[in-house]
Scaffold this active site. Sequence first.
Site, PDB file in Angstrom:
ATOM      1  N   GLU A 136      -3.927   9.156  28.039  1.00  0.00           N
ATOM      2  CA  GLU A 136      -4.061   9.013  26.659  1.00  0.00           C
ATOM      3  C   GLU A 136      -2.717   8.422  26.070  1.00  0.00           C
ATOM      4  O   GLU A 136      -1.687   8.970  26.096  1.00  0.00           O
ATOM      5  CB  GLU A 136      -3.895  10.286  25.916  1.00  0.00           C
ATOM      6  N   LYS A 161     -10.200  30.737  33.042  1.00  0.00           N
ATOM      7  CA  LYS A 161     -11.124  29.492  32.675  1.00  0.00           C
ATOM      8  C   LYS A 161     -12.350  29.633  31.936  1.00  0.00           C
ATOM      9  O   LYS A 161     -13.137  28.577  31.883  1.00  0.00           O
ATOM     10  CB  LYS A 161     -11.597  28.906  34.151  1.00  0.00           C
ATOM     11  N   ASP A 177      -3.150  24.648  37.980  1.00  0.00           N
ATOM     12  CA  ASP A 177      -4.728  24.741  37.909  1.00  0.00           C
ATOM     13  C   ASP A 177      -5.214  24.163  36.602  1.00  0.00           C
ATOM     14  O   ASP A 177      -5.127  24.925  35.769  1.00  0.00           O
ATOM     15  CB  ASP A 177      -5.176  26.203  38.300  1.00  0.00           C
ATOM     16  N   HIS A 179      -2.392   5.209  17.229  1.00  0.00           N
ATOM     17  CA  HIS A 179      -3.235   5.029  18.531  1.00  0.00           C
ATOM     18  C   HIS A 179      -3.902   3.423  18.576  1.00  0.00           C
ATOM     19  O   HIS A 179      -4.058   3.103  19.486  1.00  0.00           O
ATOM     20  CB  HIS A 179      -4.441   6.129  18.227  1.00  0.00           C
TER      21      HIS A 179
END
Length: 408
Positions: A99, A228, A303, A403
């Site tokens: 990004e 998760k 992770d 951006h």
Amino acid sequence: MTDPEDLAERVHDGDLRLHELEEYADHDDAAKARRLLVERETGAELDAIGDYAFPAEQADPNVENMIGAAQVPMGVVGPVDVDGGAADGEHYLPLATTEGALLASVNRGLGIIRAAGGAEARVTKNGMTRAPVFRVDGVAEAADTVEWVADNLEALREAAESTTSHGELLDIEPYVVGDSVFLRFAYDTKDAMGMNMATIATGEACVLVESETPASLVALSGNLCSDKKPAAVNAVEGRGRSVTADVLVPGELVENRLHTTADAIAEANTRKNLIGSAKAGSLGFNAHAANVVGAAFLATGQDEAQVVEAANTITTMDARKRADGTTDLYASVSLASLEVGTVGGGTKLPTQAEALEILGLRGGGDPPGSNADALAEIIAVGALAGELSLLGALSSRHLASAHEDLGR
Ligand SMILES: CC(C)(COP(=O)([O-])OP(=O)([O-])OC[C@H]1O[C@@H](n2cnc3c(N)ncnc32)[C@H](O)[C@@H]1OP(=O)([O-])[O-])[C@@H](O)C(=O)NCCC(=O)NCCSC(=O)C[C@@](C)(O)CC(=O)[O-]
Ligand SMILES: NC(=O)C1=CN([C@@H]2O[C@H](COP(=O)(O)OP(=O)(O)OC[C@H]3O[C@@H](n4cnc5c(N)ncnc54)[C@H](OP(=O)(O)O)[C@@H]3O)[C@@H](O)[C@H]2O)C=CC1
């Protein structure tokens, strides 16, 4: 018979399975054979995926059916002063992302924090959890099981800790739902993120629970852990490290570097991060903590699926009036469930280990646990910087142009 072309041919013909090539060739040739096969069957060219910079064998504990590596650009932001319980002094933070504008933003935030004298950060709670689910006949057996667990914590600790020389069982929190009993085991896993460690230790404790109570194990993970998945239990009780960072930014820094005011940022935080998040039914009351956590996770071998747990961060921004009439900005982030390690998992891989080296946190700490605490504190300060910069950009109406300039 180690020629990759040959191996690819044999897999194609059904003589060999894709995942057993390491039995016939070294790890690099096995990966090459898979690339040849996939290239042939899909028409894709895998030159970049195959151009990795470490012996494939090193990744053996980390991936199956290896064909190469996904290379994500990595940059560095900082340095910034972190006054933590474990982290101390100036740190550069490595971040891997695709990004554009993210590192510029975090870098701007860290520059402001540095000019403000640095940030404070503390790990306030530490406990990696695993919550198996057991079947019982009904509530009476459920109550008996919970009572037995409460009366036998020492025996359960002994069983769990017999599987690890580092992990320590801290607590077991029971939850009963009809004929299901959940036991939420929490461990101090020191410098390891600890999911393998906690799972193995809990498995051993479950053997004892099953032998001494009417409970029968249905699943070693019963989702109350909760790993998760977005879950309120992690936001409230914590998981991994609960870590908070804060900074007091003088008003003139807000104006000069963020092109806005403390009042405008505080209002944006209230309306966006608090009211907007509440209306959205969000578990996260922040702007983009997951951006910094995700990029730090990729860089340092964490992770990446556990970014979801860190997204429940709460950001606060308050305008504090000074006696001289000017206004400072108090900013904080609280990450209830940041799951990080400096040993184990992906941390040993070469680029990830180098990234930890930048932080001075490669491997186990002295005392054990101090490196993972320091990593949690530095990531929290990175998240704080990202929040400051993005809220500044929103308040000054610079988000879209930033951006356009940097992210396209
Ligand atoms: C882009 C800026 C920083 C410009 O901001 P600016 O103030 O115009 O920049 P500047 O050129 O004056 O430079 C100020 C500082 O920014 C840093 N900086 C500036 N440029 C660079 C660069 N190329 N590389 C590295 N660092 C850079 C650097 O620290 C520099 O200080 P210096 O070192 O020059 O003294 C600012 O407009 C900004 O931060 N915008 C916000 C962008 C952002 O946070 N994007 C990521 C999140 S967007 C998203 O994914 C989530 C979202 C938005 O959907 C979540 C939500 O719903 O809220
Ligand atoms: N099994 C599961 O259910 C899940 C597994 N994972 C995966 O688990 C992995 C992470 O598990 P994790 O247990 O952290 O890592 P590892 O399984 O790689 O184990 C790390 C081991 O390192 C040893 N160790 C050496 N020095 C230290 C130290 N200073 N502090 C702590 N431990 C030390 C410990 O051995 P010892 O215990 O012998 O003392 C510890 O168990 C990741 O790959 C992740 O993707 C993720 C989610 C679920």
